[in-house]
Write a protein that holds these residues in place. Structure first.
Motif, PDB file in Angstrom:
ATOM      1  N   GLY A  84      -2.649   1.515  -4.325  1.00 43.80           N
ATOM      2  CA  GLY A  84      -3.006   2.759  -3.646  1.00 43.80           C
ATOM      3  C   GLY A  84      -2.444   3.949  -4.390  1.00 43.80           C
ATOM      4  O   GLY A  84      -1.970   3.831  -5.517  1.00 43.80           O
ATOM      5  N   ARG A  98      -6.130   3.714  -9.006  1.00 44.03           N
ATOM      6  CA  ARG A  98      -5.165   2.616  -9.054  1.00 44.03           C
ATOM      7  C   ARG A  98      -5.734   1.408  -8.320  1.00 44.03           C
ATOM      8  O   ARG A  98      -6.627   1.567  -7.478  1.00 44.03           O
ATOM      9  CB  ARG A  98      -3.866   3.045  -8.377  1.00 44.03           C
ATOM     10  N   PRO A  99      -5.220   0.219  -8.609  1.00 47.01           N
ATOM     11  CA  PRO A  99      -5.680  -0.964  -7.875  1.00 47.01           C
ATOM     12  C   PRO A  99      -5.469  -0.782  -6.372  1.00 47.01           C
ATOM     13  O   PRO A  99      -4.535  -0.095  -5.954  1.00 47.01           O
ATOM     14  CB  PRO A  99      -4.779  -2.086  -8.407  1.00 47.01           C
ATOM     15  N   ALA A 100      -6.358  -1.407  -5.588  1.00 50.83           N
ATOM     16  CA  ALA A 100      -6.270  -1.259  -4.125  1.00 50.83           C
ATOM     17  C   ALA A 100      -4.914  -1.721  -3.605  1.00 50.83           C
ATOM     18  O   ALA A 100      -4.413  -1.212  -2.605  1.00 50.83           O
ATOM     19  CB  ALA A 100      -7.384  -2.058  -3.468  1.00 50.83           C
ATOM     20  N   SER A 101      -4.304  -2.680  -4.315  1.00 52.12           N
ATOM     21  CA  SER A 101      -3.008  -3.188  -3.840  1.00 52.12           C
ATOM     22  C   SER A 101      -1.915  -2.135  -3.999  1.00 52.12           C
ATOM     23  O   SER A 101      -0.893  -2.190  -3.323  1.00 52.12           O
ATOM     24  CB  SER A 101      -2.629  -4.447  -4.625  1.00 52.12           C
ATOM     25  N   HIS A 120       0.824  -1.208   0.000  1.00 54.80           N
ATOM     26  CA  HIS A 120       0.000   0.000   0.000  1.00 54.80           C
ATOM     27  C   HIS A 120       0.853   1.251   0.000  1.00 54.80           C
ATOM     28  O   HIS A 120       1.838   1.333   0.713  1.00 54.80           O
ATOM     29  CB  HIS A 120      -0.888   0.005   1.243  1.00 54.80           C
TER      30      HIS A 120
END
Lengths: 248, 112
Positions: free
Chosen positions: B79, B74-77, A3
């Protein structure tokens, strides 16, 4: 990919000072060299240059004070860097200044208290058996080593060892400032995509452990942001003047 | 030359030919193939586009109506901030076709 830290939400724990273990050790070494040099000067008859003679206090107290001050240099430096970050975040509206300063104060009291205890302990144990200059040198080194060890073992909890400068994505703070200076259209069309690309590239390097590449990406990103500001500056400067005029 | 370009562009609509810089032309040529992200455009331009100025150019082209964009989270992975995907508009295609036709005419010796 892990993240990416949220750029607009800076959170601060109890011990996220900036700096590095190398810096702590370098300052500790500088302090030690200065004290040893003072001792050498005194040994060769330079009495007037003796550190203890610079203070009206008793020599032992003067040395203790100097040892504490030197050992606190990394902490003071970190405090300055962190205060600068806090001020920037406050200017960008990312955190409350009051809460941040309270946390800073708590950290400083805690760590300086630990320094005092260590200095007094080493003095109590060693002053009767070895030269005072050597004791002070060892004390300063020990305190610097303490900071360095904490920095290496638990970076998030270190007074001088947090790697938050690397963890914070490039442009995270600048984004808040840009949002004030530039129009929403410019933010969405120019700076947010640019920052997004820079941060994605930076994160890729960080995740794969290429810290020097990450640093270079950060530096190059700042240059690119500067280029974008220069290329976009004229119109936005007029917008800013209008905005400030309306605020008045 | 400008009059000819104007004629090629505005033969259907009678509009003025808009200003078009070499970088804008390059971007239009890339976007006619497929919609792309800003970073892709920079990568595929082989050094002709710089990331610092590419988004300023893209923003200006959007204002002219040559291209349009939409933010894609963007993809949650991953961020982070959303990316923008740029695609050419009908107006952009007309401008590009007018320029390409002019180039073809010049290459074919029609204008010599």
């Amino acid at each position: 990919m892990s993240h990416l830290p949220a750029p607009a939400a800076q959170s601060y724990g109890w011990f996220d000072f900036r700096g590095g273990p190398v810096r702590a050790v370098v300052f500790g070494l500088c302090g030690t060299v200065a004290l040893v040099a003072a001792g050498v000067v005194r040994a060769h008859g330079g009495g007037s240059m003796c550190l203890a003679n610079l203070s009206p206090m008793k020599p032992l107290l003067a040395y203790a004070f100097i040892a504490f001050f030197l050992s606190a240099i990394p902490a003071l430096l970190s405090l300055g860097l962190t205060a600068r970050s806090a001020l920037l975040d406050w200017v960008c509206g990312m955190t409350s200044l009051g809460g941040r300063l309270t946390t800073l104060f708590r950290r400083v009291v805690l760590w300086f208290a630990a320094d005092v205890v260590l200095v007094l302990l080493v003095f109590a144990l060693a002053r009767s058996v070895v030269r005072l200059d050597a004791v002070i040198g060892v004390t300063v080194l020990l305190v610097a080593a303490l900071h360095a060890v904490v920095a290496l073992v638990r970076p998030a909890a270190a007074l001088v060892g947090s790697r938050s400068a690397l963890v914070s994505p490039p442009g995270a703070r600048a984004r808040g400032l840009f949002a004030f200076v530039f129009s929403q259209k410019t933010m969405q069309g120019v700076f947010e995509p640019l920052l997004g690309d820079i941060q994605a590239e930076w994160l890729g390097h960080v995740v794969e452990g290429r810290h020097w590449h990450a640093r270079m990406t950060r530096l190059r990103g700042y240059v690119e942001l500067g280029t974008a500001i220069a290329a976009n500056g004229g119109a936005s400067f007029v917008d800013l003047v209008v905005k400030i005029y309306k605020l008045k | 030359m400008n009059k000819l370009l104007q004629a090629l562009f505005g033969e259907a609509s009678g509009e003025d030919f808009p200003s078009l810089s070499p970088k804008e032309l390059l971007i239009l040529r890339m976007l006619i193939i497929d919609a792309m992200y800003g970073q892709e455009l920079v990568d595929k331009s082989e050094g002709e586009l710089k990331r610092g100025t590419a988004y300023v150019t893209l923003s200006r082209m959007q204002e002219k109506g040559f291209i349009e964009s939409e933010a894609e989270p963007r993809p949650a992975s991953e961020g982070g901030l959303p990316r923008r995907r740029y695609r050419i508009t009908g107006e952009g295609q007309r401008v590009l076709h007018a320029v390409e036709r002019l180039k073809a005419m010049m290459a074919g010796g029609v204008l010599s």
